[in-house]
Design an enzyme around this catalytic site. Structure first.
Site, mmCIF file in Angstrom:
data_model
loop_
_atom_site.group_PDB
_atom_site.id
_atom_site.type_symbol
_atom_site.label_atom_id
_atom_site.label_comp_id
_atom_site.label_asym_id
_atom_site.label_seq_id
_atom_site.Cartn_x
_atom_site.Cartn_y
_atom_site.Cartn_z
ATOM 1 N NE ARG A 239 -4.298 -1.200 0.178
ATOM 2 C CZ ARG A 239 -4.578 -2.199 -0.825
ATOM 3 N NH1 ARG A 239 -3.453 -2.519 -1.768
ATOM 4 N NH2 ARG A 239 -5.536 -3.047 -0.820
ATOM 5 C CD GLU A 268 -2.649 3.017 -5.904
ATOM 6 O OE1 GLU A 268 -3.778 2.239 -6.061
ATOM 7 O OE2 GLU A 268 -1.768 2.554 -5.227
ATOM 8 C CG HIS A 286 -3.185 -0.906 -6.643
ATOM 9 N ND1 HIS A 286 -3.760 -0.141 -5.763
ATOM 10 C CD2 HIS A 286 -3.045 -2.374 -6.668
ATOM 11 C CE1 HIS A 286 -3.796 -1.081 -4.862
ATOM 12 N NE2 HIS A 286 -3.700 -2.225 -5.194
#
Ligand code: DGY
Length: 320
Positions: A239, A268, A286
């Protein structure tokens, strides 16, 4: 009666087929449903379940807008820092995630980032896209071997252990920090270091595998980047909230870090574009679990959880 579901994001074909067959579902458009649209659809459809991804932030205020009909919120992710689980539990909602099924894909991507960082993949790709057309001598554009290096793993859960197995195949030494030491059969030869600060100076490569959350916020900061050996490699598939990005940027530009492989960011998708300018960073958006097989397994696991609740069984992956 099929369970009534609101699906926030399209899933793989296999999962969509199952949803159509087994659920009475509101399906999203290609762009997915926003939070407001999920709430509206849940109300109109008297939904019992909502199936979301890490892109839908369900804080206490958002959860309070879900209609009473909703009994389960199933996230298609192992991480659940986007959901206020205590607030959901206080409302009587079951929250579930999708553990286990993405361990291998996530570990593969962590290893890909590690190799790409060590072997200058970003710079090589730029050279080739620019047409190459100049020869390199024996000392030009050299990267580093991973073999023989020490990998420090922060968070030795299922994904951390899958990364450790891959590292052993590359002849790396594995050390790890975790809140508690693992049983020897789970350590598989990895060395436990009881203090994170003591592990860092030994970590020529550091890979993060801890969940985001209050206890780990910005665990990588100026002090902890400074404790790594100069020229270390840093990998984050966990993360963005684990990292102070100003400190990371400084470590990458000062030579404290040789390189980094980053899949996750504090913001993000609007990530800090300074990282895109750095030659020694390999970036991915991601996507650690983004394979057909794994995303299908995640979708099915979320549906299994919803089916559990609809059938009055305890959900297999209930959180909290
Ligand atoms: C996860 O499953 O937590 C991945 O990071 C996707 O959000």
């Amino acid at each position: 009666m099929k369970p009534r579901l609101v699906l926030a994001r399209l899933m793989t074909d296999a999962v969509m087929d199952r949803i159509r067959a087994e659920f009475d579902a509101v399906l999203p458009p290609a762009a997915g449903l926003s939070l407001d649209e999920v709430v509206d659809a849940a109300e109109r459809h008297a939904a019992e379940a909502v199936m979301v991804t890490a892109g839908t932030r369900l804080d206490a205020a958002a959860l309070s807008r879900l209609p009473e009909s909703v009994r389960v919120v199933a996230t298609c992710s192992v991480g659940y820092d986007h959901i206020d689980v205590p607030a959901a539990r206080a409302r009587g909602l079951v929250v579930t995630n999708t553990p286990d099924v993405l361990n291998a894909a996530t570990a593969d991507l962590a290893f890909m980032l590690m190799l790409c960082a060590a072997r200058r993949a970003n710079e090589y790709a730029i050279v080739m896209r620019d047409g190459w057309r100049r020869s390199f001598g024996m000392t030009d554009m050299l990267g580093h071997d991973l073999g023989g290096k020490t990998l420090g793993i922060f968070g030795m859960g299922r994904i951390g252990r899958a990364v450790a197995r891959r590292a052993r195949a590359f002849d790396m030494n594995v050390i790890y920090y975790n809140r508690t030491r693992l049983a020897p059969e789970l350590e598989e030869g990895a060395e436990y270091v009881p203090s994170f600060h003591d592990m860092l100076p030994r970590s020529q490569v550091l890979s993060l595998h801890a969940p985001g959350g209050a206890g780990t916020a910005k665990v990588m900061n100026r002090e902890t980047f400074g404790l790594l050996p100069r020229g270390a490699i840093f990998v984050n598939t966990a993360r963005g909230s684990l990292v102070n990005e100003d400190a990371l940027h400084d470590a990458l530009t000062s030579g404290q870090l040789y390189a980094a492989g980053l899949d996750v960011f504090a913001q993000e998708p609007a990530f800090d574009l300074r990282f895109a300018q750095l030659p020694n960073v390999f970036l991915t958006p991601h996507v650690a679990s983004a394979t057909v097989e794994t995303r299908s397994a995640m979708g099915n696991r979320a549906l299994d959880n919803i089916a559990d609740v609809a059938a009055g069984r305890p959900a297999r992956d209930a959180l909290g």
